[in-house]
Write an enzyme that holds these catalytic residues in place. Sequence first.
Site, PDB file in Angstrom:
ATOM      1  N   CYS A 254      -2.477  -8.619 -19.194  1.00  0.00           N
ATOM      2  CA  CYS A 254      -2.793  -7.950 -17.937  1.00  0.00           C
ATOM      3  C   CYS A 254      -1.736  -8.177 -16.858  1.00  0.00           C
ATOM      4  O   CYS A 254      -1.905  -7.755 -15.726  1.00  0.00           O
ATOM      5  CB  CYS A 254      -4.173  -8.367 -17.423  1.00  0.00           C
ATOM      6  SG  CYS A 254      -4.248 -10.101 -16.985  1.00  0.00           S
TER       7      CYS A 254
ATOM      8  N   GLU B  82      -2.477 -18.329 -18.848  1.00  0.00           N
ATOM      9  CA  GLU B  82      -1.427 -18.221 -17.830  1.00  0.00           C
ATOM     10  C   GLU B  82      -0.565 -19.465 -17.763  1.00  0.00           C
ATOM     11  O   GLU B  82       0.390 -19.526 -17.004  1.00  0.00           O
ATOM     12  CB  GLU B  82      -2.049 -17.999 -16.453  1.00  0.00           C
ATOM     13  CG  GLU B  82      -2.971 -16.808 -16.371  1.00  0.00           C
ATOM     14  CD  GLU B  82      -3.337 -16.460 -14.942  1.00  0.00           C
ATOM     15  OE1 GLU B  82      -2.707 -15.582 -14.378  1.00  0.00           O
ATOM     16  OE2 GLU B  82      -4.266 -17.107 -14.403  1.00  0.00           O
TER      17      GLU B  82
ATOM     18  N   ASN C 117       2.458 -12.683 -15.623  1.00  0.00           N
ATOM     19  CA  ASN C 117       3.148 -12.992 -14.358  1.00  0.00           C
ATOM     20  C   ASN C 117       3.239 -14.503 -14.182  1.00  0.00           C
ATOM     21  O   ASN C 117       4.277 -15.047 -13.817  1.00  0.00           O
ATOM     22  CB  ASN C 117       2.403 -12.402 -13.160  1.00  0.00           C
ATOM     23  CG  ASN C 117       2.256 -10.902 -13.252  1.00  0.00           C
ATOM     24  OD1 ASN C 117       2.969 -10.259 -14.006  1.00  0.00           O
ATOM     25  ND2 ASN C 117       1.333 -10.336 -12.498  1.00  0.00           N
ATOM     26  N   ASP C 118       2.120 -15.167 -14.444  1.00  0.00           N
ATOM     27  CA  ASP C 118       2.113 -16.621 -14.309  1.00  0.00           C
ATOM     28  C   ASP C 118       2.627 -17.309 -15.563  1.00  0.00           C
ATOM     29  O   ASP C 118       3.321 -18.312 -15.471  1.00  0.00           O
ATOM     30  CB  ASP C 118       0.691 -17.117 -13.985  1.00  0.00           C
ATOM     31  CG  ASP C 118       0.392 -16.936 -12.504  1.00  0.00           C
ATOM     32  OD1 ASP C 118       1.260 -17.292 -11.698  1.00  0.00           O
ATOM     33  OD2 ASP C 118      -0.679 -16.416 -12.178  1.00  0.00           O
TER      34      ASP C 118
ATOM     35  N   HIS D 149       0.817  -1.208   0.000  1.00  0.00           N
ATOM     36  CA  HIS D 149       0.000   0.000   0.000  1.00  0.00           C
ATOM     37  C   HIS D 149       0.844   1.248   0.000  1.00  0.00           C
ATOM     38  O   HIS D 149       0.507   2.249  -0.622  1.00  0.00           O
ATOM     39  CB  HIS D 149      -0.920  -0.003   1.229  1.00  0.00           C
ATOM     40  CG  HIS D 149      -2.131  -0.836   1.018  1.00  0.00           C
ATOM     41  ND1 HIS D 149      -2.801  -1.444   2.041  1.00  0.00           N
ATOM     42  CD2 HIS D 149      -2.776  -1.153  -0.110  1.00  0.00           C
ATOM     43  CE1 HIS D 149      -3.830  -2.104   1.548  1.00  0.00           C
ATOM     44  NE2 HIS D 149      -3.832  -1.949   0.248  1.00  0.00           N
TER      45      HIS D 149
HETATM   46  C1  PEP Z   1      -0.820 -12.737 -14.075  1.00  0.00           C
HETATM   47  O1  PEP Z   1      -0.548 -13.887 -13.715  1.00  0.00           O
HETATM   48  O2  PEP Z   1      -0.160 -12.108 -14.936  1.00  0.00           O
HETATM   49  C2  PEP Z   1      -1.958 -12.029 -13.472  1.00  0.00           C
HETATM   50  C3  PEP Z   1      -2.379 -10.870 -13.934  1.00  0.00           C
HETATM   51  O3  PEP Z   1      -2.531 -12.592 -12.380  1.00  0.00           O
HETATM   52  P1  PEP Z   1      -1.891 -12.564 -10.893  1.00  0.00           P
HETATM   53  O4  PEP Z   1      -0.676 -11.677 -10.938  1.00  0.00           O
HETATM   54  O5  PEP Z   1      -2.967 -12.064 -10.023  1.00  0.00           O
HETATM   55  O6  PEP Z   1      -1.548 -14.001 -10.695  1.00  0.00           O
HETATM   56 MG    MG Z   2      -1.985 -14.963 -12.557  1.00  0.00          MG
END
Ligand code: PEP
Ligand code: MG
Length: 587
Positions: free
Chosen positions: A510, A439, A462-463, A195
């Site tokens: 995303c 993902e 990210n995943d 935060h």
């Molecule tokens: C991702 O995996 O890129 C994603 C947006 O989801 P999170 O980061 O919440 O796993």
């Molecule tokens: Mg993810």
Amino acid sequence: MHIASRIIQATPVAPGIAIGRVKLLHGSGFGNVPVTSIDASRVDSELIRFREALELTRKQIQDLRERLKAGLNEHEAGIFDAHLLLVEDRTMVAEIEHNISASLYGAEYAVHLAVEKFSAAFAAVPDEYLQERALDVRDVGARIISNLSEKVPAAPEYDEPRIVVASTLTPSETVAMPRERVLAFAVETGSATSHTAILARSLRIPAVVGMPREILESLTVADRLIVDGFSGKVIVNPDNATLDAYRLKSREAQKIYRQLSAENALKPMTTDGFVVELVANVDADDDYAAVRRAGAMGIGLFRTEFIFMNPGRLPDENEQFEIYKRLLISAGNDLVTIRTLDIGGDKLSSGILRSEERNPFLGLRGIRLCLRERRDIFVTQLRALLRAGVHGNLQIMIPMVSCMDEVLETKAIIADIQKSLTEENIPFAANLPLGVMIETPAAAMIAGALARQSAFFSIGTNDLIQYTLATDRSNERVGHLYRPGHPAVLRMIRETVRAARKNNIPVTVCGQTAEDMTMTPLLIGLGVNELSMSVGAMPLVRRTIRQLAMRECAALAERALECESSEQVLGLSREIIRRCVPELADM
Ligand code: PEP
Ligand code: MG
């Protein structure tokens, strides 16, 4: 005595450059609380004392929230909603009252015990965002204890604008600081999702985390620092030449940021007329005003797991319905993409998951958990979403998909829910688009089949990076192998985009790579037509897109797919950034 000049590499979490002397903050106001016990005859008066302090705490947080709403924006104010939820959390309040009435502890120690228990539960979760919530619990606890002793913590004194150096920094402490007197934050703990980092970014205060403890302990108010929130460098007691160089860099960065924010209303279109939609990632339900101000065209990812973060209590259908409805109404006609619950495995170990797993990243996570172990939670969430869908422009997406069955099963559940809602005479949105998050390498490889069953794709890089490269995204020991520009990752994205194109569905990215401007030419060159990111990153990415040519990005993507390493890929991409967006190349 000043410590010797030295350069520290910390982690940048809010951009900008600051030069100034140190302001040391010690602790978060939640230190040792002495054990006090009470006589049984004092239980009632102690309970009253606690409830009064709780009420005062609620008022203070509401005031802070209102102050922020007036001066800043809804998103930052929303941070204090989490604190209000804690003050109102029945499980936590019951625990404190039990500590007073059954264990006969004084109110201060009763609060302390409960806060330690709840914050330890959050801190034990191997997920950075949820770990940060431990800090929220302690922040609220410190406030209640201060109010019990009628001693509200004073804002630290600032004789001149200074760089705030601390081990941890709570959201309350951050907003209580006189903004014009804070040049930067240099903090030991936290991450880009903390935060404090969120607040720092929106206040445009440069910030770094990961300051080594031995440096924090050796600094005094007489030491001077340079904090570079772009690179993460912190320079202790710099020489004059370094100071001059950073003063110049700082002036230029400020100028660019002013210009960038003035461009929020401009279309994110390449020089050859290709529009890349920019949408927002949001974690709180009430920050659409900030989304709109940043010029976003909607919400690309609403991570619903944060609604589920109260330990010991799950949000029911109506509570969720109200949250989704509020968000949809505030977004008006803009498209809002809400992701179904993505926890399990690494994201939450207690309360929702029924058993521990040895390999949680490959375990019951996201859609797997929802379809198998916690279908009850899934059905409740989908009912709330379908009902809320009548209040705006909603689409739903499911995380962690690795096979077609998961999509088909989700559709079957939605069909059942529609039937029940019809029978119960409850209004709902009948044709909400259902999208799939890409993902896992499996999902990317069968994207052709998935696309025929999906209204859209959203690539969670990210995943996708962690699973493609077999590199735990939260394990710093393999951080050197976590490479967004790896040709294998690019190939996964290309397969996904091809399948989406063939089936005429949109594809968004995303994950964090959407806000990394070095990745922008690669992603749009691969054919991604929408990027979803935090609102703070949007001006930088918008400017980047507006100075790139799609033709050149597509050629770059072709070359990148043939590269042997991510260094080569990023080298090519940086070349384009340096040429087309030179003013941002060093950011
Ligand atoms: C991702 O995996 O890129 C994603 C947006 O989801 P999170 O980061 O919440 O796993
Ligand atoms: Mg993810």
